[in-house]
Design an enzyme around this catalytic site. Structure first.
Site, PDB file in Angstrom:
ATOM      1  CG  ASP A   1      -4.170  -1.066   0.002  1.00 25.75           C
ATOM      2  OD1 ASP A   1      -3.332  -1.855   0.491  1.00 25.75           O
ATOM      3  OD2 ASP A   1      -4.287   0.122   0.366  1.00 25.75           O
TER       4      ASP A   1
ATOM      5  CB  SER B   1      -0.948  -0.049   1.205  1.00 22.53           C
ATOM      6  OG  SER B   1      -1.902   0.961   1.163  1.00 22.53           O
TER       7      SER B   1
END
Length: 299
Positions: free
Chosen positions: A202, A43
């Site tokens: 993500d 992320s």
């Protein structure tokens, strides 16, 4: 005494909370002689890792701060913005920030740097992948609240899987910016992006602290929030912020909060050094735990 020689470095995600990474590493990098052979990020931690390798940490802070100065709302403020960006400008803004921060010299440094892998997650289905992430997000939030550990489990039960991508090769192939941006696609608000023909989201949905592959040697794992439960192993050192950081995960309007988060990271770094006998001028309140996991995928 804790072994502070680290062959591996892991960056968790957390959106703008990741500026804690920058402040912490600014303080501890030289005293620890931190030159890991293998690095992994997920992320927003993928961008933190890129900046660590390329020496662009302070550049990122300035670029993002300047961008936030020009923004007062986290949602679209006109029909033109809705047509261009959807409900929020975050995805476009993030790509612009990443592209400005990771210039040619930075990308070249990453291409020639240590082993660097970025975790991506795949939604359960290729059909309507964006909408399939609603139950994933719900499962993720439940996992975070109930299990409170970097080893996320519930989204994988619903069918999400993950992959570690060679970021050095992406830099050599001219697609590092795409990789870093794909790593930060937060469902279901952001538009789903693709990698090697598959939709990706993500990677923090499946792991908050992905271990490099191969997973060998001592690992320093930098988190951006506190967890109640950390996996146990003698091979890893988890470091958490001393308290909740000022930055809001996806607030793209407040420069002061990301600067305060950086300063908290620096303060926690000084306390970390003091705790381990490498400093004398900071209060010993940084919260670190000499526990961890050797799971190569951090799942």
């Amino acid at each position: 005494m804790t072994d502070l020689n680290f062959e591996q470095l892991v960056f968790s995600g957390g959106g703008t909370r990741c500026f804690w990474h920058g402040g912490f590493l600014e303080t501890v990098r030289r005293p620890l002689a931190l030159t890991p052979a293998r690095i992994a990020g997920v992320s927003g931690g993928a961008l933190s890792a890129s900046c660590f390798i390329a020496g662009r940490d302070e550049t990122l802070l300035e670029v993002m701060g300047t961008t936030f100065d020009r923004r007062s709302q986290n949602i679209a403020t006109s029909w033109n913005e809705v047509q261009a960006d959807g409900l929020t400008p975050h995805q476009r803004m993030y790509r612009e920030i990443v592209s400005e921060t990771l210039d040619r010299q930075a990308i070249a440094a990453i291409a020639d740097g240590p082993s660097f892998q970025v975790l991506l997650a795949h939604p359960p289905t290729r059909r309507l992948p964006k909408w399939s992430t609603f139950p994933l997000m719900a499962a993720y939030l439940v996992d975070l609240a109930v299990r409170s550990t970097p080893k996320v489990m519930l989204p994988t039960v619903l069918g999400a899987d993950q992959i570690l991508v060679d970021a050095r090769q992406a830099a050599r192939d001219g697609c590092l910016i795409d990789l870093i941006c794909s790593a930060a696609v937060i469902p279901p608000v952001f538009n789903i992006e693709g990698w090697n023909g598959r939709p990706v989201i993500d990677g923090g949905m499946t792991s908050k602290a992905p271990m490099p592959d191969p997973n060998e040697g001592r690992t320093l794992i930098l988190l951006t929030r506190r967890f109640r439960h950390l996996p146990k192993s003698d091979s890893c050192l988890y470091v958490e912020p001393s308290e909740a950081v000022p930055a809001d995960k996806i607030d793209f309007t407040n420069r002061e909060k990301i600067e305060d988060t950086w300063r908290q990271g620096a303060s926690d770094g000084r306390a970390f050094l003091l705790r381990h006998g490498l400093g004398t001028d900071a209060p010993a309140y940084a919260h670190d735990k000499t526990q961890g996991t050797r799971d190569a995928r951090g799942s």
